[in-house]
Design an enzyme around this catalytic site. Structure first.
Site, PDB file in Angstrom:
ATOM      1  N   GLY A 156       0.848  -1.188   0.000  1.00 44.79           N
ATOM      2  CA  GLY A 156       0.000   0.000   0.000  1.00 44.79           C
ATOM      3  C   GLY A 156       0.880   1.233   0.000  1.00 44.79           C
ATOM      4  NE  ARG A 178      -6.553  -7.173  -0.363  1.00 43.57           N
ATOM      5  CZ  ARG A 178      -7.481  -6.280  -0.047  1.00 43.57           C
ATOM      6  NH1 ARG A 178      -8.677  -6.651   0.271  1.00 43.57           N
ATOM      7  NH2 ARG A 178      -7.200  -4.980  -0.047  1.00 43.57           N
ATOM      8  NE  ARG A 238      -3.228  -1.755  13.991  1.00 41.87           N
ATOM      9  CZ  ARG A 238      -2.705  -0.594  13.590  1.00 41.87           C
ATOM     10  NH1 ARG A 238      -1.400  -0.464  13.423  1.00 41.87           N
ATOM     11  NH2 ARG A 238      -3.491   0.446  13.368  1.00 41.87           N
ATOM     12  CD  GLU A 267       0.793  -2.424  20.131  1.00 40.42           C
ATOM     13  OE1 GLU A 267       0.297  -1.287  20.182  1.00 40.42           O
ATOM     14  OE2 GLU A 267       1.240  -2.925  19.098  1.00 40.42           O
ATOM     15  CG  HIS A 286       1.723   1.037  17.801  1.00 33.84           C
ATOM     16  ND1 HIS A 286       0.640   0.195  17.833  1.00 33.84           N
ATOM     17  CD2 HIS A 286       1.670   1.654  16.590  1.00 33.84           C
ATOM     18  CE1 HIS A 286      -0.038   0.301  16.703  1.00 33.84           C
ATOM     19  NE2 HIS A 286       0.583   1.188  15.936  1.00 33.84           N
ATOM     20  CB  ILE A 287       6.919   5.316  18.135  1.00 32.12           C
ATOM     21  CG1 ILE A 287       8.120   4.413  17.807  1.00 32.12           C
ATOM     22  CG2 ILE A 287       6.652   5.361  19.634  1.00 32.12           C
ATOM     23  CD1 ILE A 287       9.450   4.922  18.351  1.00 32.12           C
TER      24      ILE A 287
HETATM   25  C1  GLV Z   1      -0.953   3.223  13.716  1.00 26.27           C
HETATM   26  O1  GLV Z   1      -0.566   2.103  13.885  1.00 26.27           O
HETATM   27  C2  GLV Z   1      -1.900   3.576  12.714  1.00 26.27           C
HETATM   28  O2  GLV Z   1      -2.630   2.696  12.226  1.00 26.27           O
HETATM   29  O3  GLV Z   1      -1.969   4.769  12.377  1.00 26.27           O
END
Ligand code: GLV
Ligand code: GLV
Length: 321
Positions: A156, A178, A238, A267, A286-287
């Protein structure tokens, strides 16, 4: 006004003040502690809009608790915290924050790749622990990124931004998605591979995919076996993409070399999680999109989306059916 916006996380005042121009605002007063579920459901009872983060699950219970809701405005590009079909069935608009975070998130992925490849976390600890005695011929010798083959899982916008960065490193870039991405193939010189080929050929495997029922657990015992034993997995998608017990086992069995993760299954990570004791695994909290500029852009986009929904106009970045 009669419109209430519930903001599930403390945000800078400059943004709250903008919301106050078009609605009553109820803001949770912590930046790092999510709203307890009961508080969230209670305070959503008379809200027309909720500005949510990944911590808020938007499901049947939420909709039962929030009968006036018109819009769920998610402060993230991913929206696996939201039952999209249910929201759409109920005529509730959902928005996310695409595009504004693409480059910043790709950059974090790139940082993780270089950090893992060159063993930077170990190296910093080595110096801080006073272990540095002399220059060593193979001291903390890592892996080259330049000239390597990088496999991007999920082509993407973020996958493309990642691929663009790899050009300067003279990497061979392959991808799995996909659907085939003809435009990216032409513009970025990336080549499509089926999943098995991608796993077999890549020195670095980078996951940038959204989490869906199809992608959940895609990195597991079987897929790790198909990867090179020198491969490093980078996950900026994720936590749910990776079966964590399988990753631990694959590294212990030397089926792959290591991993660098911006996301984990649960998390925040538990302090007794095996990842934290493994030098081959790097975890950051998760930054991915966390630069000041980008977070400002994401929050502004949420404010704009909320405003549009309340005005009865098309939001800037709706999640389409
Ligand atoms: C963060 O993980 C987002 O989806 O923006
Ligand atoms: C290392 O610093 C070198 O000069 O090779």
């Amino acid at each position: 006004m009669g419109e209430k916006v519930l903001v599930a996380r403390q945000l800078p005042n400059k943004f709250i003040q903008q919301i106050e121009q078009f609605a009553e605002v109820d803001v949770w007063d912590s930046e790092l502690e999510p709203m307890p579920r009961e508080q969230f459901l209670k305070r959503a009872a008379d809200a027309t809009i909720v500005i949510t983060t990944l911590s808020e699950k938007i499901d049947e219970t939420f909709f039962e608790s929030a009968p006036k809701i018109k819009g769920v405005v998610n402060l993230a590009v991913g929206y696996d915290n939201i039952d999209i079909d249910l929201a759409h069935n109920k005529g509730v608009i959902v928005t996310n924050t695409p595009e504004v975070l693409t480059e910043t998130t790709a950059e974090l992925g790139f940082t993780l790749m270089l950090t893992a490849a060159r063993r930077i976390v170990e190296a910093v600890e080595y110096v801080e622990n006073g272990e540095w005695k002399s220059w060593g011929p193979y001291l903390l010798a890592g892996k080259d990124v330049h000239g390597s083959t990088v496999g991007i899982y999920g082509m993407g916008a973020i996958g493309e931004a990642f691929a663009r960065r790899l050009k300067g490193f003279n990497c061979k870039v392959i991808y799995h998605n996909r659907s085939k991405k003809e435009k990216a193939e032409k513009e970025l010189n990336v080549e499509y591979r089926n999943m098995d080929e991608l796993l077999a050929e890549s020195d670095f495997v980078v996951c940038t995919a959204p989490l869906t029922s199809e992608t959940k657990g895609i990195f597991n015992k079987e897929t790790f076996k198909k990867m090179k034993d020198s491969a490093i997995l980078i996950n900026i998608g994720r936590g749910g993409h990776v079966v964590e017990s399988d990753l631990i086992e694959a590294i212990k069995q030397k089926e792959i070399l290591g991993a660098a993760l911006d996301v984990v299954e649960n998390e925040p990570i538990a302090m007794d999680h095996p990842f934290l004791g493994m030098k081959q695994v790097i975890v950051v909290p998760h930054i991915g999109s966390s630069s000041i500029n980008t977070r400002d852009h994401m929050v502004q986009l949420c404010v704009d989306n909320a405003k549009q929904i309340i005005a009865g106009s098309e939001p800037v970045t709706p999640v389409k059916k």
